[in-house]
Design a protein around this motif. Structure first.
Motif, PDB file in Angstrom:
ATOM      1  N   LEU A   1       2.265   3.750  89.127  1.00  0.00           N
ATOM      2  CA  LEU A   1       1.531   4.880  88.548  1.00  0.00           C
ATOM      3  C   LEU A   1       2.410   6.122  88.443  1.00  0.00           C
ATOM      4  N   ALA A   2       3.336   6.279  89.379  1.00  0.00           N
ATOM      5  CA  ALA A   2       4.253   7.417  89.298  1.00  0.00           C
ATOM      6  C   ALA A   2       5.103   7.343  88.037  1.00  0.00           C
ATOM      7  N   SER A   3       5.392   6.130  87.578  1.00  0.00           N
ATOM      8  CA  SER A   3       6.228   5.971  86.386  1.00  0.00           C
ATOM      9  C   SER A   3       5.491   6.327  85.104  1.00  0.00           C
ATOM     10  N   VAL A   4       4.154   6.427  85.167  1.00  0.00           N
ATOM     11  CA  VAL A   4       3.359   6.804  83.990  1.00  0.00           C
ATOM     12  C   VAL A   4       2.463   8.001  84.309  1.00  0.00           C
ATOM     13  N   SER A   5       2.887   8.837  85.248  1.00  0.00           N
ATOM     14  CA  SER A   5       2.042   9.942  85.715  1.00  0.00           C
ATOM     15  C   SER A   5       1.631  10.884  84.592  1.00  0.00           C
ATOM     16  N   ASP A   6       2.482  11.046  83.574  1.00  0.00           N
ATOM     17  CA  ASP A   6       2.166  11.959  82.478  1.00  0.00           C
ATOM     18  C   ASP A   6       1.074  11.416  81.568  1.00  0.00           C
ATOM     19  N   ARG A   7       0.716  10.130  81.735  1.00  0.00           N
ATOM     20  CA  ARG A   7      -0.307   9.525  80.887  1.00  0.00           C
ATOM     21  C   ARG A   7      -1.620   9.282  81.628  1.00  0.00           C
ATOM     22  N   LEU A   8      -1.688   9.651  82.889  1.00  0.00           N
ATOM     23  CA  LEU A   8      -2.908   9.436  83.657  1.00  0.00           C
ATOM     24  C   LEU A   8      -4.009  10.372  83.167  1.00  0.00           C
ATOM     25  N   THR A   9      -5.193   9.828  82.923  1.00  0.00           N
ATOM     26  CA  THR A   9      -6.330  10.631  82.485  1.00  0.00           C
ATOM     27  C   THR A   9      -7.346  10.845  83.597  1.00  0.00           C
ATOM     28  N   ALA A  10      -7.070  10.317  84.765  1.00  0.00           N
ATOM     29  CA  ALA A  10      -7.896  10.541  85.955  1.00  0.00           C
ATOM     30  C   ALA A  10      -6.969  10.834  87.123  1.00  0.00           C
TER      31      ALA A  10
END
Length: 386
Positions: free
Chosen positions: A114-123
């Protein structure tokens, strides 16, 4: 994310082996917690330590967004390991025999992905690394410290030796049993071993309590609502030729039905007193509720199943027909929150010893499966309307 996971897996396996080599008992997970907190900070998570005494809470994602959580437990058991693994426990009498080293590492793997896609997290995602699951105390400690405040959905995982690695098991509704701790003190009157008729033998009466409870369960309780009473400790007597005047029994009680569970303490106390008095003795009965049953939310369970099918294929996802009479204090975290826990297959080509066995050795191939299924489940939850 798959490339990220493949690159991270060798390090995650080494982390798991380090945790396995250095097990810590319930409420004493300081070194494990410090390791977890350090890795999470390294990957950019906001970390709080000392939550629920030795627990760790970490968060990532936009503030004010819906909040979803994942729980992983960290504690080990007082068991002497006999696996002969190169990374076997270095601490005498302690062992990760219930897979909590796997759970912790899966949680860390999800954090890494999740850290690798943190900029795409919507929650916003909250990770709960929980102490003291084996004593059924840690979840309540973490709740008391606010670890579940604001959480709208909770996910969890537990290793399952009956399933082969590469598969998962899911179940809606009851997953585990309600559990209680039963302590019975049988009181008799001591005397000479050669003249038992002049005394009241507490050991003989205690034996009647152990067998009599089993008989009473089969004759007095509805067999459609199973109840298990197992005594794991018996203490009594001081010499081979002296009739014991006191015996202590310590055991566990399990059942799936909440109404039955509520009635059991009174029913057991009445039954034990009747058995003891019928044989000339007395009893003191102490019952402690350990944990309610885990109830899996149907929608969240289906979400996990669909994520697993997408990753593994339909044949690798099993819908479990029966709940387990094991207990899990994950249930404490579900008091005011929807949640689900799934079973992670860990049996290699030669099978896998049962949980709590001194030869328990899960196949590390389960790490990749658990990480992928949980990460995708969290991401898919974010896509749903809240």
């Amino acid at each position: 994310m798959d490339a990220t996971l493949q690159a991270a897996l060798p390090e995650l396996i080494q982390l798991r082996r380090h945790i396995h080599r250095h097990p810590e008992l319930s409420g004493h997970e300081q070194q494990t917690a410090a390791l977890v907190a350090g890795e999470l900070r390294r990957w950019g998570w906001e970390v709080r330590e000392g939550v629920g005494r030795t627990g760790v809470v970490a968060e990532l994602g936009p503030l004010g967004a819906p909040l979803v959580a994942l729980r992983a437990d960290m504690d080990a058991l007082p068991i002497e390991e006999r696996t002969q693994l190169a990374y076997a426990s270095s601490r005498q009498g302690l062992m990760h025999a219930c897979g909590h080293d796997i759970h912790t590492t899966v949680g860390l793997g999800v954090a890494r992905l999740l850290a690798s896609v943190s900029d795409r997290l919507t929650a916003r995602v909250r990770l709960l690394f929980q102490p003291a699951e084996e004593t059924a105390e840690g979840a309540a400690w973490m709740r008391a410290d606010g670890a579940m405040d604001g959480v709208q959905a909770l996910f969890g995982v537990h290793v399952f030796p009956s399933l082969e690695v590469g598969t998962v098991g899911v179940r809606s509704g009851s997953l585990t049993a309600a559990a209680g701790e039963l302590e019975v003190e049988v009181l008799g009157e001591g005397g000479h071993g050669a003249r038992p008729h002049q005394s009241t033998d507490a050991i003989w009466i205690a034996a009647r309590v152990v067998s009599g409870l089993q008989e009473a369960i089969s004759r007095r309780l509805d067999p459609l609502h199973p109840v298990v009473v197992s005594f794991g400790l018996i203490e009594g007597g001081k010499a081979f030729n002296v009739i014991a005047d006191h015996v202590r029994l310590l055991g566990t009680v399990r059942c799936l039905d909440l109404e039955v569970h509520a009635q059991l303490p009174g029913w057991i106390e009445d039954t034990v007193h009747a058995l003891c008095r019928g044989h000339g003795g007395e009893a003191r009965v102490h019952y402690r509720c350990i944990s309610p049953p885990v109830h899996n939310d149907p929608e969240l369970t289906q979400l996990v199943a669909d994520a697993a099918v997408a990753l593994l294929g339909r044949s690798r996802v099993q819908w479990l027909e029966q709940p387990s009479l094991g207990a899990e204090d994950f249930a404490e975290l579900l008091a005011n929150t929807r949640g689900t826990m799934f079973r992670l297959g860990v049996a290699g080509p030669g099978g896998c010893s049962p949980l709590h066995s001194n030869s328990f050795d899960p196949d590390e191939g389960c790490l990749e499966v658990g990480i992928k299924v949980l990460a995708l489940s969290l991401l898919r939850w974010m896509e749903q309307p809240v």
